[in-house]
Write a protein that holds these residues in place. Structure first.
Motif, PDB file in Angstrom:
ATOM      1  N   ARG B 110       0.763  -1.183  -0.063  1.00 11.60           N
ATOM      2  CA  ARG B 110       0.019  -0.124   0.031  1.00 11.60           C
ATOM      3  C   ARG B 110       0.728   1.225   0.084  1.00 11.60           C
ATOM      4  NH1 ARG B 110      -4.733  -1.532   4.106  1.00 11.60           N
ATOM      5  NH2 ARG B 110      -5.133   0.864   4.170  1.00 11.60           N
ATOM      6  N   PHE B 111       2.372   1.286   0.038  1.00 10.51           N
ATOM      7  CA  PHE B 111       2.861   2.296  -0.152  1.00 10.51           C
ATOM      8  C   PHE B 111       3.750   2.465  -1.566  1.00 10.51           C
ATOM      9  CE2 PHE B 111       3.064   0.807   4.157  1.00 10.51           C
ATOM     10  CZ  PHE B 111       2.909   1.986   4.823  1.00 10.51           C
ATOM     11  N   ASN B 112       3.809   3.651  -1.939  1.00  9.83           N
ATOM     12  CA  ASN B 112       4.505   3.980  -3.338  1.00  9.83           C
ATOM     13  C   ASN B 112       6.062   3.749  -3.134  1.00  9.83           C
ATOM     14  OD1 ASN B 112       5.129   6.385  -2.693  1.00  9.83           O
ATOM     15  ND2 ASN B 112       3.830   7.472  -3.375  1.00  9.83           N
ATOM     16  N   ALA B 113       6.517   3.886  -4.694  1.00 10.06           N
ATOM     17  CA  ALA B 113       7.883   3.841  -4.718  1.00 10.06           C
ATOM     18  C   ALA B 113       8.827   4.759  -3.655  1.00 10.06           C
ATOM     19  CB  ALA B 113       8.298   3.992  -6.066  1.00 10.06           C
ATOM     20  N   LYS B 114       8.200   5.734  -3.323  1.00 10.41           N
ATOM     21  CA  LYS B 114       8.745   6.860  -2.548  1.00 10.41           C
ATOM     22  C   LYS B 114       8.607   6.596  -1.119  1.00 10.41           C
ATOM     23  CE  LYS B 114       8.638  10.718  -5.604  1.00 10.41           C
ATOM     24  NZ  LYS B 114       7.880  11.524  -6.106  1.00 10.41           N
ATOM     25  N   GLY B 115       7.885   5.514  -0.734  1.00 10.55           N
ATOM     26  CA  GLY B 115       7.589   5.262   0.587  1.00 10.55           C
ATOM     27  C   GLY B 115       6.374   5.858   1.163  1.00 10.55           C
ATOM     28  N   ARG B 116       5.573   6.819   0.538  1.00 13.10           N
ATOM     29  CA  ARG B 116       4.576   7.216   1.100  1.00 13.10           C
ATOM     30  C   ARG B 116       3.206   6.439   0.658  1.00 13.10           C
ATOM     31  NH1 ARG B 116       5.527  12.628   1.939  1.00 13.10           N
ATOM     32  NH2 ARG B 116       7.121  13.567   0.714  1.00 13.10           N
ATOM     33  N   TRP B 117       2.167   6.684   1.557  1.00 12.01           N
ATOM     34  CA  TRP B 117       0.921   5.872   1.348  1.00 12.01           C
ATOM     35  C   TRP B 117       0.182   6.034   0.110  1.00 12.01           C
ATOM     36  CZ3 TRP B 117      -0.738   2.404   4.940  1.00 12.01           C
ATOM     37  CH2 TRP B 117      -0.274   2.568   6.218  1.00 12.01           C
ATOM     38  N   ASP B 118       0.042   4.754  -0.656  1.00 14.02           N
ATOM     39  CA  ASP B 118      -0.551   4.984  -1.998  1.00 14.02           C
ATOM     40  C   ASP B 118      -2.156   4.745  -1.535  1.00 14.02           C
ATOM     41  OD1 ASP B 118      -0.449   5.122  -4.577  1.00 14.02           O
ATOM     42  OD2 ASP B 118       0.562   3.074  -5.114  1.00 14.02           O
ATOM     43  N   LEU B 119      -2.335   3.584  -0.724  1.00 15.19           N
ATOM     44  CA  LEU B 119      -3.649   3.306  -0.321  1.00 15.19           C
ATOM     45  C   LEU B 119      -3.695   3.574   1.233  1.00 15.19           C
ATOM     46  CD1 LEU B 119      -4.344   0.035  -1.969  1.00 15.19           C
ATOM     47  CD2 LEU B 119      -5.789   2.029  -1.994  1.00 15.19           C
ATOM     48  N   PRO B 120      -4.090   4.780   1.718  1.00 16.57           N
ATOM     49  CA  PRO B 120      -3.785   5.109   3.253  1.00 16.57           C
ATOM     50  C   PRO B 120      -4.917   4.387   3.910  1.00 16.57           C
ATOM     51  CG  PRO B 120      -4.574   7.082   1.995  1.00 16.57           C
ATOM     52  CD  PRO B 120      -4.293   5.967   1.081  1.00 16.57           C
ATOM     53  N   PRO B 121      -4.934   4.426   5.232  1.00 18.96           N
ATOM     54  CA  PRO B 121      -5.966   3.609   5.879  1.00 18.96           C
ATOM     55  C   PRO B 121      -7.244   4.862   5.658  1.00 18.96           C
ATOM     56  CG  PRO B 121      -4.063   4.140   7.416  1.00 18.96           C
ATOM     57  CD  PRO B 121      -3.765   4.650   6.070  1.00 18.96           C
ATOM     58  N   LYS B 122      -8.523   4.136   5.432  1.00 16.97           N
ATOM     59  CA  LYS B 122      -9.341   5.154   5.065  1.00 16.97           C
ATOM     60  C   LYS B 122     -10.339   5.633   6.046  1.00 16.97           C
ATOM     61  CE  LYS B 122     -10.166   2.317   0.772  1.00 16.97           C
ATOM     62  NZ  LYS B 122      -9.329   1.039   1.344  1.00 16.97           N
ATOM     63  N   MET B 123     -10.292   5.030   7.243  1.00 19.74           N
ATOM     64  CA  MET B 123     -11.034   5.532   8.257  1.00 19.74           C
ATOM     65  C   MET B 123     -10.514   5.369   9.579  1.00 19.74           C
ATOM     66  SD  MET B 123     -14.018   2.742   8.725  1.00 19.74           S
ATOM     67  CE  MET B 123     -14.990   3.065   7.009  1.00 19.74           C
ATOM     68  N   GLN B 124     -10.883   6.052  10.667  1.00 19.92           N
ATOM     69  CA  GLN B 124     -10.476   5.737  12.017  1.00 19.92           C
ATOM     70  C   GLN B 124     -11.335   4.745  12.754  1.00 19.92           C
ATOM     71  OE1 GLN B 124      -8.847   9.069  13.384  1.00 19.92           O
ATOM     72  NE2 GLN B 124      -7.751   7.636  14.603  1.00 19.92           N
ATOM     73  N   PHE B 125     -10.641   3.912  13.206  1.00 21.28           N
ATOM     74  CA  PHE B 125     -11.491   2.814  14.315  1.00 21.28           C
ATOM     75  C   PHE B 125     -12.073   3.743  15.222  1.00 21.28           C
ATOM     76  CE2 PHE B 125      -8.356  -0.964  13.352  1.00 21.28           C
ATOM     77  CZ  PHE B 125      -8.828  -0.854  11.878  1.00 21.28           C
ATOM     78  N   HIS B 126     -13.721   3.785  15.267  1.00 18.39           N
ATOM     79  CA  HIS B 126     -14.079   5.028  16.026  1.00 18.39           C
ATOM     80  C   HIS B 126     -14.305   4.387  17.641  1.00 18.39           C
ATOM     81  CE1 HIS B 126     -16.618   3.710  12.621  1.00 18.39           C
ATOM     82  NE2 HIS B 126     -17.340   2.882  13.606  1.00 18.39           N
ATOM     83  N   ASP B 127     -14.630   3.139  17.617  1.00 20.37           N
ATOM     84  CA  ASP B 127     -14.850   2.394  18.926  1.00 20.37           C
ATOM     85  C   ASP B 127     -13.824   2.091  19.575  1.00 20.37           C
ATOM     86  OD1 ASP B 127     -17.667   3.145  18.599  1.00 20.37           O
ATOM     87  OD2 ASP B 127     -18.219   1.269  17.259  1.00 20.37           O
ATOM     88  N   SER B 128     -13.907   2.151  21.027  1.00 17.98           N
ATOM     89  CA  SER B 128     -13.122   1.596  22.115  1.00 17.98           C
ATOM     90  C   SER B 128     -12.984  -0.196  21.652  1.00 17.98           C
ATOM     91  CB  SER B 128     -13.267   1.823  23.292  1.00 17.98           C
ATOM     92  OG  SER B 128     -14.598   1.101  23.811  1.00 17.98           O
ATOM     93  N   ALA B 129     -11.935  -0.704  22.176  1.00 19.18           N
ATOM     94  CA  ALA B 129     -11.756  -2.140  22.112  1.00 19.18           C
ATOM     95  C   ALA B 129     -13.110  -2.842  22.604  1.00 19.18           C
ATOM     96  CB  ALA B 129     -10.732  -2.764  22.663  1.00 19.18           C
ATOM     97  N   ASP B 130     -13.451  -2.350  23.819  1.00 15.75           N
ATOM     98  CA  ASP B 130     -14.350  -3.009  24.786  1.00 15.75           C
ATOM     99  C   ASP B 130     -15.767  -2.920  23.907  1.00 15.75           C
ATOM    100  OD1 ASP B 130     -12.999  -3.894  26.656  1.00 15.75           O
ATOM    101  OD2 ASP B 130     -13.313  -2.140  28.055  1.00 15.75           O
ATOM    102  N   LYS B 131     -15.847  -1.811  23.197  1.00 18.01           N
ATOM    103  CA  LYS B 131     -17.122  -1.587  22.257  1.00 18.01           C
ATOM    104  C   LYS B 131     -17.061  -2.377  21.264  1.00 18.01           C
ATOM    105  CE  LYS B 131     -20.642   1.150  21.809  1.00 18.01           C
ATOM    106  NZ  LYS B 131     -21.825   1.031  22.637  1.00 18.01           N
ATOM    107  N   LEU B 132     -15.764  -2.410  20.560  1.00 17.46           N
ATOM    108  CA  LEU B 132     -15.894  -3.295  19.230  1.00 17.46           C
ATOM    109  C   LEU B 132     -16.155  -4.587  19.535  1.00 17.46           C
ATOM    110  CD1 LEU B 132     -12.527  -1.966  17.713  1.00 17.46           C
ATOM    111  CD2 LEU B 132     -14.885  -1.642  16.568  1.00 17.46           C
ATOM    112  N   MET B 133     -15.670  -5.158  20.805  1.00 12.41           N
ATOM    113  CA  MET B 133     -16.053  -6.743  21.104  1.00 12.41           C
ATOM    114  C   MET B 133     -17.398  -6.903  21.391  1.00 12.41           C
ATOM    115  SD  MET B 133     -13.156  -8.099  20.345  1.00 12.41           S
ATOM    116  CE  MET B 133     -13.681  -9.611  20.720  1.00 12.41           C
ATOM    117  N   GLU B 134     -18.280  -5.776  21.537  1.00 14.62           N
ATOM    118  CA  GLU B 134     -19.575  -6.162  21.710  1.00 14.62           C
ATOM    119  C   GLU B 134     -20.147  -6.587  20.431  1.00 14.62           C
ATOM    120  OE1 GLU B 134     -21.281  -2.798  23.649  1.00 14.62           O
ATOM    121  OE2 GLU B 134     -20.056  -2.818  25.302  1.00 14.62           O
ATOM    122  N   ASN B 135     -19.612  -6.421  19.370  1.00 13.98           N
ATOM    123  CA  ASN B 135     -19.939  -6.752  18.067  1.00 13.98           C
ATOM    124  C   ASN B 135     -19.711  -8.366  17.939  1.00 13.98           C
ATOM    125  OD1 ASN B 135     -20.350  -7.220  15.269  1.00 13.98           O
ATOM    126  ND2 ASN B 135     -20.030  -5.136  14.697  1.00 13.98           N
ATOM    127  N   GLY B 136     -20.840  -9.073  18.173  1.00 13.89           N
ATOM    128  CA  GLY B 136     -20.550 -10.385  18.111  1.00 13.89           C
ATOM    129  C   GLY B 136     -19.857 -11.201  16.684  1.00 13.89           C
TER     130      GLY B 136
END
Ligand code: ZN
Lengths: 85, 205
Positions: B110-136
């Motif tokens: 996901r990096f280009n030849a210069k070492g920059r992001w080509d496909l950067p992370p698109k979004m922030q994981f918005h929930d806390s770990a505990d909140k995420l784990m509530e999602n079965g």
């Protein structure tokens, strides 16, 4: 100069506080300027927290029960060996 | 009636030394998952289970020599690791390792030849770990991905993140160098990161 790819390589070391001073500083400076890497570090840190909240190997009940049985047998044998019964 | 409160470690050790059945049951519940994680670093699934069972039987005698310098968990994990190493030695098998590259190929691409992001992370994981784990569904997905990790990465992850061993202890138990442990942890975390990202984007595992 530190590039995004270099930062990705040392990201876990950064999160765990394992980077030496100068390297740590250059990661911090990069993060100030680069939003994509800030998102990446944030998400990698969240993934780490997720691991802490989750334990993958849950042995099945049957296996645990077999251990209990073997331990109980061995304890009994030990008590009989010690010879006051 | 509520279950009795778990014993403190010192009390647990004392009643194990006294040969109390219930304290062994409690110890088995508490420590078996971690012991299995250690064993599976070295051995296939069924040999790992066999070793862990055998270890519990040896513990009944060995506990009398336990002096409490290392903590019960670390002590048990060392017993398991030593047994596994002996087993491997007798069968002449090598511990599988891959410490060559610290970036996951999928991320490295996901990096280009210069070492920059080509496909950067698109979004922030918005929930806390505990909140995420509530999602079965996410929790199931995590299970699936963890079980697909190479044993080495999974064991390192389990010992370091889930069981919160210190780095030195993990290196000692798994017999890897500190720098190799760093690679194992980083590779495993990247996989989890990629998994959560896909899940949040597509809702699919
Ligand atoms: Zn960047």
């Amino acid at each position: 100069m530190l590039m995004c790819r270099d930062l990705a390589v040392v990201a876990s070391d950064y999160i765990d506080g394992e980077l030496a001073g100068l390297q740590n500083l250059s990661v911090k400076m990069h993060l100030m300027m680069c939003r994509d890497c800030r998102t990446f570090i944030g998400n990698l840190r969240a993934s780490t927290e997720l691991m802490k909240a989750h334990s993958s190997i849950r042995p099945d009940e049957e296996f645990m029960r077999r251990i209990d049985e073997r331990v109980a047998e061995a304890l009994k044998a030990r008590k009989e060996d010690s010879g006051d019964g | 009636m509520a279950a009795p409160a778990p014993l403190g470690e010192e009390a647990l050790i004392q009643s194990m030394k006294a040969g109390d059945d219930h304290s062994y049951q409690e110890a088995v519940r508490t420590f078996t998952p971690g012991m299995l994680a250690v064993a599976r670093f070295y051995l296939d699934h069924s040999s790992a289970e066999e070793i862990v069972q055998d270890c519990w039987v040896t513990v009944i005698d060995a506990i009398h020599k336990f002096e409490g310098r290392s903590g019960l968990k670390t002590w048990l994990h060392r017993i398991v690791a030593n047994r596994c190493k002996n087993r491997l030695r007798s069968s002449n098998r090598e511990v599988p390792t891959d410490f060559s590259e610290s970036l996951e190929p999928e991320l490295a691409g996901r990096f280009n030849a210069k070492g920059r992001w080509d496909l950067p992370p698109k979004m922030q994981f918005h929930d806390s770990a505990d909140k995420l784990m509530e999602n079965g569904a996410l929790s199931d997905c995590l299970d699936k991905h963890l079980s697909a990790l190479p044993e080495t990465q999974r064991s390192a992850l389990m010992l370091y993140e889930a069981h919160q061993h210190k780095s030195d202890d993990v290196c000692n138990i798994l017999d890897v160098s500190a720098s190799n442990l760093r690679v194992l942890l980083h590779r495993a975390r990247q996989k989890i990161f990629l998994m959560v990202e896909t899940f949040q984007e597509t809702g699919e595992c």
